[in-house]
Scaffold this motif. Structure first.
Motif, PDB file in Angstrom:
ATOM      1  N   TYR A  12       2.843 -11.598  28.721  1.00 21.65           N
ATOM      2  CA  TYR A  12       1.507 -12.139  28.443  1.00 21.65           C
ATOM      3  C   TYR A  12       1.414 -12.605  26.992  1.00 21.65           C
ATOM      4  O   TYR A  12       0.820 -13.644  26.695  1.00 21.65           O
ATOM      5  N   GLY A  13       2.027 -11.847  26.094  1.00 25.47           N
ATOM      6  CA  GLY A  13       2.036 -12.245  24.694  1.00 25.47           C
ATOM      7  C   GLY A  13       2.824 -13.526  24.469  1.00 25.47           C
ATOM      8  O   GLY A  13       2.377 -14.429  23.750  1.00 25.47           O
ATOM      9  N   VAL A  14       3.982 -13.627  25.103  1.00 33.89           N
ATOM     10  CA  VAL A  14       4.822 -14.820  24.965  1.00 33.89           C
ATOM     11  C   VAL A  14       4.128 -16.047  25.560  1.00 33.89           C
ATOM     12  O   VAL A  14       4.285 -17.169  25.072  1.00 33.89           O
ATOM     13  N   ALA A  15       3.331 -15.830  26.604  1.00 39.66           N
ATOM     14  CA  ALA A  15       2.689 -16.937  27.326  1.00 39.66           C
ATOM     15  C   ALA A  15       1.453 -17.484  26.623  1.00 39.66           C
ATOM     16  O   ALA A  15       0.751 -18.326  27.193  1.00 39.66           O
ATOM     17  N   ARG A  16       1.193 -17.055  25.406  1.00 40.10           N
ATOM     18  CA  ARG A  16      -0.018 -17.498  24.705  1.00 40.10           C
ATOM     19  C   ARG A  16      -0.192 -19.024  24.697  1.00 40.10           C
ATOM     20  O   ARG A  16      -1.298 -19.523  24.925  1.00 40.10           O
TER      21      ARG A  16
ATOM     22  N   ASP B  84       7.365 -13.370  38.769  1.00 38.77           N
ATOM     23  CA  ASP B  84       7.022 -14.790  38.827  1.00 38.77           C
ATOM     24  C   ASP B  84       5.786 -14.983  37.956  1.00 38.77           C
ATOM     25  O   ASP B  84       4.831 -14.190  38.041  1.00 38.77           O
ATOM     26  N   VAL B  85       5.803 -16.020  37.123  1.00 37.96           N
ATOM     27  CA  VAL B  85       4.622 -16.380  36.338  1.00 37.96           C
ATOM     28  C   VAL B  85       3.893 -17.474  37.112  1.00 37.96           C
ATOM     29  O   VAL B  85       4.460 -18.546  37.358  1.00 37.96           O
ATOM     30  N   VAL B  86       2.670 -17.203  37.517  1.00 44.28           N
ATOM     31  CA  VAL B  86       1.915 -18.134  38.355  1.00 44.28           C
ATOM     32  C   VAL B  86       0.930 -18.916  37.486  1.00 44.28           C
ATOM     33  O   VAL B  86       0.091 -18.331  36.793  1.00 44.28           O
ATOM     34  N   LEU B  87       1.054 -20.243  37.530  1.00 46.21           N
ATOM     35  CA  LEU B  87       0.182 -21.131  36.762  1.00 46.21           C
ATOM     36  C   LEU B  87      -0.743 -21.897  37.700  1.00 46.21           C
ATOM     37  O   LEU B  87      -0.579 -21.854  38.928  1.00 46.21           O
ATOM     38  N   ASP B  88      -1.705 -22.593  37.124  1.00 50.29           N
ATOM     39  CA  ASP B  88      -2.549 -23.453  37.950  1.00 50.29           C
ATOM     40  C   ASP B  88      -1.737 -24.672  38.391  1.00 50.29           C
ATOM     41  O   ASP B  88      -0.572 -24.823  38.044  1.00 50.29           O
TER      42      ASP B  88
ATOM     43  N   ALA C  34      13.782 -15.324  28.755  1.00 50.16           N
ATOM     44  CA  ALA C  34      13.756 -16.489  29.643  1.00 50.16           C
ATOM     45  C   ALA C  34      12.431 -17.233  29.536  1.00 50.16           C
ATOM     46  O   ALA C  34      12.406 -18.471  29.472  1.00 50.16           O
ATOM     47  N   LEU C  35      11.324 -16.495  29.493  1.00 46.78           N
ATOM     48  CA  LEU C  35      10.021 -17.157  29.391  1.00 46.78           C
ATOM     49  C   LEU C  35       9.884 -17.866  28.046  1.00 46.78           C
ATOM     50  O   LEU C  35       9.294 -18.952  27.967  1.00 46.78           O
ATOM     51  N   LYS C  36      10.438 -17.278  26.993  1.00 38.64           N
ATOM     52  CA  LYS C  36      10.420 -17.948  25.690  1.00 38.64           C
ATOM     53  C   LYS C  36      11.126 -19.298  25.769  1.00 38.64           C
ATOM     54  O   LYS C  36      10.662 -20.291  25.186  1.00 38.64           O
ATOM     55  N   LYS C  37      12.242 -19.356  26.490  1.00 34.20           N
ATOM     56  CA  LYS C  37      12.983 -20.612  26.627  1.00 34.20           C
ATOM     57  C   LYS C  37      12.149 -21.656  27.370  1.00 34.20           C
ATOM     58  O   LYS C  37      12.152 -22.836  27.012  1.00 34.20           O
ATOM     59  N   VAL C  38      11.450 -21.214  28.410  1.00 36.41           N
ATOM     60  CA  VAL C  38      10.596 -22.139  29.161  1.00 36.41           C
ATOM     61  C   VAL C  38       9.489 -22.681  28.265  1.00 36.41           C
ATOM     62  O   VAL C  38       9.192 -23.889  28.272  1.00 36.41           O
ATOM     63  N   ILE C  39       8.882 -21.806  27.477  1.00 35.79           N
ATOM     64  CA  ILE C  39       7.813 -22.228  26.569  1.00 35.79           C
ATOM     65  C   ILE C  39       8.354 -23.221  25.541  1.00 35.79           C
ATOM     66  O   ILE C  39       7.710 -24.229  25.222  1.00 35.79           O
ATOM     67  N   GLU C  40       9.552 -22.951  25.019  1.00 40.23           N
ATOM     68  CA  GLU C  40      10.162 -23.863  24.051  1.00 40.23           C
ATOM     69  C   GLU C  40      10.402 -25.240  24.667  1.00 40.23           C
ATOM     70  O   GLU C  40      10.169 -26.274  24.031  1.00 40.23           O
ATOM     71  N   LEU C  41      10.866 -25.265  25.917  1.00 39.33           N
ATOM     72  CA  LEU C  41      11.081 -26.537  26.608  1.00 39.33           C
ATOM     73  C   LEU C  41       9.761 -27.263  26.833  1.00 39.33           C
ATOM     74  O   LEU C  41       9.690 -28.494  26.732  1.00 39.33           O
TER      75      LEU C  41
END
Length: 213
Positions: A119-123, A141-145, A160-167
């Protein structure tokens, strides 16, 4: 006179008084403090309790109340969880605590510390975040709109989520017509196209097949 319940919200203080159901003030010799402590600790919202009999025979209850950090959706409804994944209270609806992240799935309560890290990384994408779904009691799984899902690996999910955010920051990855970003194998991530993108791809492929040039 009402029994003092220090460290408790008014709602919890009322639950404590109901659980103890004794006359205050009273003789300390008639109070079995260990037994009373167990009754208070049986309340979901209580993390720690201390009972003292003060002057005048007044029983004072001091508690550390659990602080909710997430909403858990499970088969039987919704519950607030603290940072350890311990249940705090039931809630009738998600909208009661829109400020807290939503987690769902079997075993989500046991993995709350990792969910809070995610949750913190997903800011940067929190305005699109719908929740975290625990899959097979092993991964998230991270569920988005807009029907998007980010599939994370069993280990090093935060990385892994940090990499997605960076992309996403560098290439607007999540703004594209992609339904799934599959990072279960972070060395070989897979993107699943959305329906519009699939249609465009098929149309382009058909044109290339019919192009005599």
């Amino acid at each position: 006179r009402m029994m003092p319940a220090e460290g408790a919200t008014p709602e919890l203080a009322a639950d404590i008084r109901e659980a103890l159901s004794i006359e205050i003030p009273g003789s300390p010799f008639n109070l079995r403090l260990a037994e009373l402590s167990e009754k208070v600790l049986a309340l979901d919202a209580v993390a720690r309790v201390s009972l003292q009999v003060r002057s005048g025979g007044v029983l004072v209850v001091e508690v550390d109340e659990r602080v909710p950090v997430a909403v858990w959706r499970f088969d039987n409804g919704l519950a607030l969880l603290d940072k350890t994944g311990h249940r705090v209270a039931s809630v009738p609806s998600r909208v009661v605590r829109p400020d807290l992240p939503l987690v769902a799935g079997l075993g989500a309560d046991a993995a709350i510390p990792e969910a809070l890290q995610l949750y913190g990384v997903a800011r940067p994408i929190r305005d699109r975040l719908r929740g975290f779904l625990r899959v097979g009691e092993r991964r998230w799984d991270v569920v988005l709109d807009r029907g998007q899902t980010i599939k994370l690996p069993e280990t090093q999910a935060v990385t892994a989520l940090k990499k997605v955010i960076e992309l996403d920051v560098a290439q607007d990855l999540l703004e594209r017509d992609i339904s799934v970003v599959d990072f279960r194998n972070s060395q070989r991530p897979v993107l699943r196209l959305g329906q519009t993108a699939i249609g465009t791809f098929h149309d382009g492929w058909a044109v290339s097949l019919n192009d005599d040039g």
